[in-house]
Write an enzyme that holds these catalytic residues in place. Sequence first.
Site, short mmCIF file in Angstrom:
data_model
loop_
_atom_site.label_atom_id
_atom_site.label_comp_id
_atom_site.label_asym_id
_atom_site.label_seq_id
_atom_site.Cartn_x
_atom_site.Cartn_y
_atom_site.Cartn_z
N ASP A 172 32.88 18.84 85.75
CA ASP A 172 34.52 19.10 85.16
C ASP A 172 34.45 17.61 86.00
OD1 ASP A 172 34.26 21.45 84.12
OD2 ASP A 172 35.78 21.35 85.92
N1 URA Z 1 32.52 25.64 87.69
C1 URA Z 1 33.94 24.51 87.44
O1 URA Z 1 35.03 25.55 87.22
N2 URA Z 1 34.00 23.41 86.94
C2 URA Z 1 32.80 22.56 87.70
O2 URA Z 1 32.80 21.46 87.58
C3 URA Z 1 31.80 23.71 87.89
C4 URA Z 1 31.50 24.51 87.99
#
Ligand code: URA
Length: 240
Positions: free
Chosen positions: A110
Amino acid sequence: MRLEDILFSQGFGTRRVCAGLVQQGHVAVHGETVTDAGEFFDLDGLHFNVQGTDWPFKAHAYLMLHKPAGTECSQKPSTWPSIYTLLPAPLRQRPQKAAVQGVQAVGRLDQDTTGMLLLTDDGQFIHKMSSPKHHVPKVYEVSTKHPITPEMVDKLLAGVVLEDDPKPVKAAACEAVSELHLKLTLTEGKYHQVKRMLAAVGNRVEGLHRSQIGALSLPADLMPGQWRWLSQADLALLKP
Ligand code: URA
């Protein structure tokens, strides 16, 4: 391989651009400037220098990036700068048989997640590392809004149901490191998985960092925004 073809294969532009770089004296091989773009070189252990930067020849590129917060893993980001802007142009331009060009991220993190991201131009490697069948563990350091209770840890290990997915997902390992800090290992990579799992047990992710993939840890001296090649030893640590 001819020097012009070597440079082309490593992402230095069209064959014409590569020939131009050589003819204009911008390329050195093993420390000596070469001006004949057609000169042959053995690829084994080949190092060359283009406009002052050293490059090893790599049949395939495998690298790790320490993803900083505030970057998107997309080539065409909507809001934040793309992680691809953190890589030198040749890595983004390496020619590929498929329509895509350059190295691609192995899965995504993310925008606000930091930590280890692998990139490669080897499609089979991407497939292997991302396939849930291969169960490559990924370790996340999670900061939470609310204190972590033993019940939350138990639920994360036993499996939680996410809204749009009837099959429960569980952590391969889960340990409360402190009141507001959890170490969570997953072997699959569903969309926002850590955040959704924490929400499912009544908590909330405040910070997320991926510190390890397989048996390979993010090196302490690789600062956010920096990248480095993966060695053969690193690749062995990633073997599922
Ligand atoms: N899980 C999430 O919620 N975000 C990420 O970036 C990676 C794993």
